[in-house]
Every structure is written in C-alpha cells, then in structure tokens.
Scaffold this active site. Structure first.
Site, short mmCIF file in Angstrom:
data_model
loop_
_atom_site.label_atom_id
_atom_site.label_comp_id
_atom_site.label_asym_id
_atom_site.label_seq_id
_atom_site.Cartn_x
_atom_site.Cartn_y
_atom_site.Cartn_z
N GLY A 269 0.55 -1.36 -0.14
CA GLY A 269 -0.03 0.04 -0.40
C GLY A 269 1.11 0.94 -0.87
N SER A 270 0.52 2.40 0.57
CA SER A 270 0.65 3.83 -0.20
C SER A 270 2.50 3.44 1.57
CB SER A 270 0.00 4.55 0.96
OG SER A 270 -1.07 4.83 0.13
N THR A 271 2.89 3.15 1.98
CA THR A 271 4.48 3.13 2.66
C THR A 271 5.00 2.77 1.44
OG1 THR A 271 3.80 0.62 3.26
CG2 THR A 271 3.47 2.92 4.86
N LYS A 273 4.96 4.23 -1.56
CA LYS A 273 5.28 5.60 -2.44
C LYS A 273 6.48 6.20 -1.53
CE LYS A 273 -0.18 5.80 -2.59
NZ LYS A 273 -0.79 6.37 -2.01
#
Length: 614
Positions: A269-271, A273
C-alpha cells in the site's frame, strides 16, 4: 616367565587394562547441559535456565520395586502400575520419563528423603522465561530433549546448547556397586550466550500497544519492527497474538511457526510510495514545491482507469501535497516520469525481491513483477504500492535507507555471542550493502514525510517537539487471487527525529474491525504513542525546528503552555490567563510546572504549578 608376565600385566599394562575394565563397569547418570542464555542489548535476561531434576532407576539394586513405585508415584503424580511397569524393565538403568523428567526441586527433595535403593536424581535444566510471552515468536522454544525447535533457539542451537556433566558409577554385571573403584564425575561444557540487539524495555512498550490494538479492533494479528536506521540494528521485533514458550504444545502451530515481521508478505500500500518518492527526487523528475499536479480522482493507463482513494480527487496540488495526501494518481505520474526500467531498478536497489539477510528464521523474499511482465499498468500500480508483495522487514530496510542519507544497511538481530565466562566470541557490526540515493535527496524525503505527519494523512502520529515523519498504508488483502472486499491490512511507518533519524517504527494491523480501515486512523496513533514512550529510552529529546501541525476542523483546540516559573500568585493573577491553574505547595513563588512551558495543551487542560517559599 610367569613372574615376567605378571609384571607386564600388573605394572606396565595396568592403566590400559584398568581403563578397559572401567568401560565395562561404568554406568552414567547424565546431568542436563546448561544451555546458553539469551539476553537483550543491555544484558537483561530474556531466556535463562531453571533447575529441573530427572529420575533414573537401576532395577537390580532394589528388591522391593512395588513399594518403591508406590512411594515415587505419590510424589510425581503418576499411576503406580504404569510406573512399576517402567521400573521392572530388563535394563541396567531406566529413565523414569516423561513423568519423572524435569520435576520440581520440592519433588526432588521429597523423593530424596525416601532413600529408595537404586533411585538416582540427575541434574537437568529447562528454559526459564522471566518475561512470560514477551518476544515468544522471535526467540522460539526448545523441545523435550532441550534442542531448539523454533526461532532464535533453533537458528542458533549449535551455539546455545552445551554438553552436560556426568556421574560415572562402577558396577558389576548385576549392577552391584564395586567397592574397590571410586565413582567419578565428568565435567561438560556450557553453551554460549546470545546477546540480541533487542531493547527489552522498548519491546515491552510495543507489545503492550499491539495487544491493545488486537483487542480494540478485533484484528486477526498485528506486528511491529523498531530499527535504528543508521545501523540496521533491530530494537523491537513483535507479533501478536503470542504464545507461552514454556507450554508451546498448547499453542496453534500457525502462531509459533510464523514470525510475522519477516514471514508475512502482502501488498504494502501507500508506505511503498516512499520508494517511488525517493526515486523521483533522486532522478530530478519532480520538484516538491514548484511543480504541480491535478488529480480528478483517477488516471487512465493503457485503457485502465486507476482511481485515487479519494473518489472525488484532490484537485490541483503541489507534489509535496501529493505526498501529504497520499494521492495515487500523483504517484502514478512520478512512476511514469521515471519510466519502468528506472522504477524497477530503484525498487530492487532498495532491497525488494530478495531476502534482507537478517539471519532471522523463516524470512520470505516477497514477489515483484518480472521485467517481461512489467507493463504500463503494472508500472503504475507498483508506483503506489499495489500488485506486488513485500515483507515488513524489507519495507523497514528500504525506508531506513531513504531517510538515513541513502545507505542501505542489512537488518540484524544478534549483537554478540559470549562464552560462559562472559568473554566475547563473536560480535556483529553494521553492514552497509550499498548507497541508493544521495544525502540531498534523503533530506527532501525526510522533509516531505515530516510534512505528512504535520499536515497530511499521518497527522495522528504527531508528537510535539519530537519531529516525527512518516507515511500511512492501507492495502486491500488478496485472497485466492482476488481482492477481498472490506478486508485490509493497515500500516504506518514513522521515524524520529526528522532532522536526524534515530528510531524507525513500523506497525501493521491485519483485518481490523470496529473502525474505519485506514492506516492514518488505526496505525498512525499507535506509532505516535510508541514513539512518545520509547524516545526517552533512546535518549531522544524534544527539539526546535519542527513543522507545526496545521489545525483542521474537528481537531481539539490547542495552545502553547505559558512559562509561569518564577512568578508569584499575584503576578499570575495579573496575567489574566484563561487557563485553569492548580496550585501545589504553601509557597508564593512557582518553582516548576506541568506541562512544561511551551508544551502543546488543549484549552481545557489544567496547568499544575508547584511553589516554594520566597
């Protein structure tokens, strides 16, 4: 000739013949090997040893086995008939196991008072866990024979185990003691001790938070890693639910066989990014402050509509706001500017797709797209952390490199190995694999991630003065090849202080319920509380220069506490403060106050002041 032969046998060959005879006469009663201890980085005991005697019996030395069996059975709580069956076996020595193995010291003392012929007590040891279930999924456990079966106990079994002492009894063929031969004692070798990089006090704080989260959100599991990003030392490695290593037989094997921070793989997920951000900044394809991106809520890639988590989109924003808002289309744009080849190279340079080499048993490698399968859609989804599979320890290793100046360090869990005299046999030092980004880029990453906590999706991890940076993560779980509706892994990775990171904290909660399933809502507050509690243990003090938290509708109203020290009651009254003040002491002058001056307080908080005589 006879005299000469006697001289040769009794004088010249005496010792050799005696040794051969003793080999036929001796009967060994083993003493359990003293296994090496497992300690934390400060020498605090994590796993030790506890005395647990074991009973041995020589049938030929007792003429009343029925009476002996009855007496022993009453002490160790065993069926008398089953014990008698063991004691009447045709053997020179019988180990009364499992009931007579690892008995308590009180039981051993009571049996010794019975003075039963042919019954001997061997010294044995079992593992002692002074902290109960703490660290159980990391340290593992030992089996019936004392060998390591899981975790650190298994991975370092050859180092930890020792060779036990032995008492040698000399008997004839009927096991009658030989009066002319003295019994002997053979000394064994103790196992070496292992000192971990773990900080036990930090571990206690983190496991307490994880257990509370497990119960509050009715989650399937939760995990945590705390690392020193400058060295790769793992300070905390935690998984819940845990188990009692002293009674591992009662636990579900899926718990004790899976050390989640290194075993579990899932879409980050967004970690993830953070990796895309670091690559984009290093290659100069984005400018955080001077370039803008418009997010309508989706973007089209090869005829596929890829949506932002915010359906209506974030609109016009700088790339710093893209990071703060965790905007999926914005990160797809960064990935597009990088190109598939460069993005894939950075992902692999940051350590994904291969084991970190931590030495922790059961570590997985994760799954990345192959270069042939890395098309435009795969490139786009990877840029915001979807479609690939990574481990928590890989994420921590990568983010540590992104914030520490660009150095990719190998995570490690063993600090030193020492012999039973406390002398160091082997020590382990930080090992840098490679440099992945520059210090200038790393500083920009730290700035952006501190802004995420002050003004973006990670605001619930904010700690006044500690300068926390971080990134949220919310990943939909994949079950049987398809996304499971309403089933998420929420996470947050945070660090402090943002200007010179010394602690990196990663938390993931699997399948939380009873709440909105976002990393910023569930995981970020947990990381915030953990950082607040363990920062003093790492010697981290509050500092100036933080990005101030931006007020948003719904936030509690806060102010900076005024400095009242040195003032009298009359002086405070003339200040016309609206704060509630509670006085302590009979003096007039304020010596100190709580909260401290310049601390963030809510408008309805009480300032406690402590006075002294003038």
């Amino acid at each position: 000739m006879v005299v000469g032969k006697l001289f040769h046998v009794q004088i010249i060959k005496h010792e050799w013949l005696k040794a051969r005879a003793e080999e036929n006469w001796d009967r060994e009663i083993p003493f359990g090997a003293l296994r090496g201890e497992i300690n934390d980085r400060n020498g605090q005991l994590i796993v030790g040893n506890r005395l647990a005697p074991t009973l041995y019996y020589m049938p030929s030395q007792n003429k009343e086995p029925e009476k002996a069996a009855a007496a022993i059975a009453s002490v160790i709580g065993m069926d008398k008939d089953k014990l008698l069956e063991k004691m009447t076996k045709k053997a020179y020595m019988v180990k009364l196991a499992p009931e007579g193995k690892n008995i308590t010291q009180d039981q051993a003392d009571e049996i010794a008072k019975l003075q039963i012929d042919g019954l001997y007590t061997g010294v044995d040891f079992v593992r002692n866990y002074p902290n109960g279930e703490l660290l159980s999924r990391l340290i593992g456990f030992t089996g019936y024979d004392g060998d390591g079966l899981a975790g650190i106990e298994y991975a370092y079994d050859e180092i930890l185990k020792g060779t036990g002492d032995k008492i040698r009894l000399y008997t004839d063929a009927r096991t009658i003691p030989l009066p002319h031969v003295d019994d002997s004692f053979e000394t064994g070798k103790n196992g070496a001790s292992v000192e971990l990089t773990i900080d036990l006090e930090m571990q206690k704080a983190v496991e307490r938070e994880l257990q509370q989260a497990l119960e509050k959100f009715d989650a399937a599991s939760a995990l945590a890693i705390v690392m020193n990003p400058k060295t790769g030392e793992i300070l905390v490695l935690a998984s819940v639910p845990s188990f009692d290593p002293a009674n591992y037989q009662n636990a579900d094997p899926s718990i004790y066989n899976r050390n989640l921070p290194v075993w579990m793989t899932f879409e980050p997920g967004s970690t993830f990014k953070i990796v895309t951000l670091a690559a984009g900044l290093e290659e100069g394809v984005i400018d955080l402050h001077n370039q803008h991106f418009n997010d309508p809520g989706y973007t089209m890639v090869a005829n596929a509509r890829l949506r932002c988590w915010k359906r209506e989109g974030h609109g016009h924003q700088t790339f710093l706001e893209v990071v703060e808002n965790s905007c999926n289309p914005g990160f797809i744009e960064i990935g597009r500017r990088l190109g598939g080849e460069k993005l894939d190279k950075y992902i692999r340079d940051f350590g994904f797709g291969e084991s970190t080499g931590s030495g922790i048993a059961g570590e997985a490698k994760g799954i990345l797209f192959s270069q042939k399968a890395f098309g435009p859609v795969e490139q786009a989804t990877t840029a915001f952390g979807q479609g690939i599979s990574v481990t928590p320890i890989q994420q921590v290793q990568a983010v540590a490199a992104a914030i520490n100046g660009g150095y990719l360090y190998k995570p490690y869990i063993i600090k030193e190995i020492k012999n039973d005299k406390g002398e160091t046999i082997q020590s382990f030092e930080p090992e840098m694999k490679r440099r992945v980004i520059s210090e200038e880029t790393s500083a920009k990453v730290r700035e952006a991630l501190e802004s995420v906590v002050a003004n973006g999706s990670g605001r619930n991890a904010f700690n006044d003065g500690l300068r926390v940076g971080g990134k949220t993560g919310t990943a939909q779980k994949v079950v049987n090849g398809t996304y499971s509706d309403g089933d998420y892994i929420v996470s947050f990775i945070g660090f402090t202080p943002a200007d010179d990171p010394e602690l990196l904290v990663y938390i993931a909660v699997d399948s939380p319920k009873n709440s909105i399933q976002f990393g910023g809502v569930i995981a970020a507050p947990i990381v915030g509380r953990i950082i607040e509690e363990i920062a003093p243990l790492a010697g981290i003090e509050k500092r100036e220069g933080q990005i101030e938290k931006e007020y948003r509708w719904g936030d509690p109203l806060t102010h900076r506490a005024p400095d009242l020290t040195g003032m009298t009651k009359g002086m405070v009254g003339r200040q016309l403060h609206t704060y509630r003040i509670q006085w302590h002491g009979d003096g007039e002058v304020i010596k100190y106050q709580m909260p401290a001056p310049d601390s963030l307080i809510m408008v309805d908080d009480i300032i406690h002041v402590y006075t002294e005589e003038e």
